[in-house]
Design an enzyme around this catalytic site. Structure first.
Site, short mmCIF file in Angstrom:
data_model
loop_
_atom_site.label_atom_id
_atom_site.label_comp_id
_atom_site.label_asym_id
_atom_site.label_seq_id
_atom_site.Cartn_x
_atom_site.Cartn_y
_atom_site.Cartn_z
N LYS A 214 57.93 2.10 46.97
CA LYS A 214 58.85 3.16 47.39
C LYS A 214 58.90 3.18 48.92
CE LYS A 214 56.34 6.03 45.01
NZ LYS A 214 55.73 7.28 44.47
N ASP B 63 55.60 10.91 40.92
CA ASP B 63 54.71 10.34 41.92
C ASP B 63 53.30 10.84 41.58
OD1 ASP B 63 53.70 9.30 44.38
OD2 ASP B 63 53.89 11.31 45.26
N ARG B 64 52.28 10.14 42.06
CA ARG B 64 50.91 10.53 41.71
C ARG B 64 50.29 11.44 42.80
NH1 ARG B 64 45.97 6.30 41.80
NH2 ARG B 64 45.71 7.30 43.84
N ASP B 65 49.98 10.83 43.94
CA ASP B 65 49.23 11.56 44.96
C ASP B 65 50.07 12.67 45.59
OD1 ASP B 65 47.13 9.80 44.48
OD2 ASP B 65 47.79 8.40 46.03
MG LIG Z 1 52.83 11.41 47.05
#
Ligand SMILES: [Mg+2]
Length: 182
Positions: free
Chosen positions: A101, A7-9
């Protein structure tokens, strides 16, 4: 092919309540490049799978998102980390497809891209939806990091349906465990 789905953030960079809207708002965690590098060195392809509803909401353009990702890739590369693939779901939550997601779509897409299987993949995220997406994609090896939303996610608890989840302080700890250095 071994595949790390990140995941990024909240995993690679600090998140903000409004999401990251400009390159200037992107603050990459200092350990993220090293973590990605460890995964690279151990033979993992590294794919980012990120929900970006700000696109669907008309708040961020795809052009700006591209610039944000250029900054992310460059910053990670400063720490010798190489990102192999970036997938994002632009869906507005009200019109979410399976790519957003907790849908498994992006994870399945990344696995298909590398002709690999859930048994060879690992997911790292900071939210319940990351763990749910992994579960639905058949990825059993899941790490929840305490950065980003992770500490709150840990407090709230995950639905038992997602199965076993390793909880670790951050992506670097997750990477060390994944490659067998911790
Ligand atoms: Mg996240």
């Amino acid at each position: 092919m071994k595949l790390a789905l990140l995941d990024r953030d909240g995993v690679l960079n600090h998140n903000t309540p409004e999401g990251i809207r400009t390159p200037a708002e992107l603050k990459v965690f200092p350990f993220a490049g090293e973590a990605v590098h460890l995964l690279n060195e151990a033979g993992y392809k590294v794919a980012i799978v990120t929900n970006q509803s700000n696109i669907g909401r008309g708040i961020v353009t795809e052009e700006t998102l591209k610039k944000i990702h250029e900054k992310l890739v460059t910053t990670l590369h400063d720490g010798l980390g190489r990102v192999d693939l970036i997938l994002f779901a632009p869906d507005h939550p009200d019109h979410a497809t399976e790519r957003r997601k907790p849908g498994p779509g992006m994870l399945l897409e990344a696995m298909s891209h590398y002709h690999t299987y859930p048994e060879h993949a690992v997911m790292v995220g900071d939210s319940a939806i990351d763990m749910q997406a992994a579960h639905r994609a058949g990825v059993e090896k899941k790490f929840l990091v305490r950065t980003g939303n992770g500490a709150a996610t840990e407090r709230t608890g995950l639905p038992p349906s997602v199965g076993a989840v390793h909880v670790v302080d951050n992506l670097l700890v997750a990477a060390k465990k994944i490659v067998g250095k911790a």
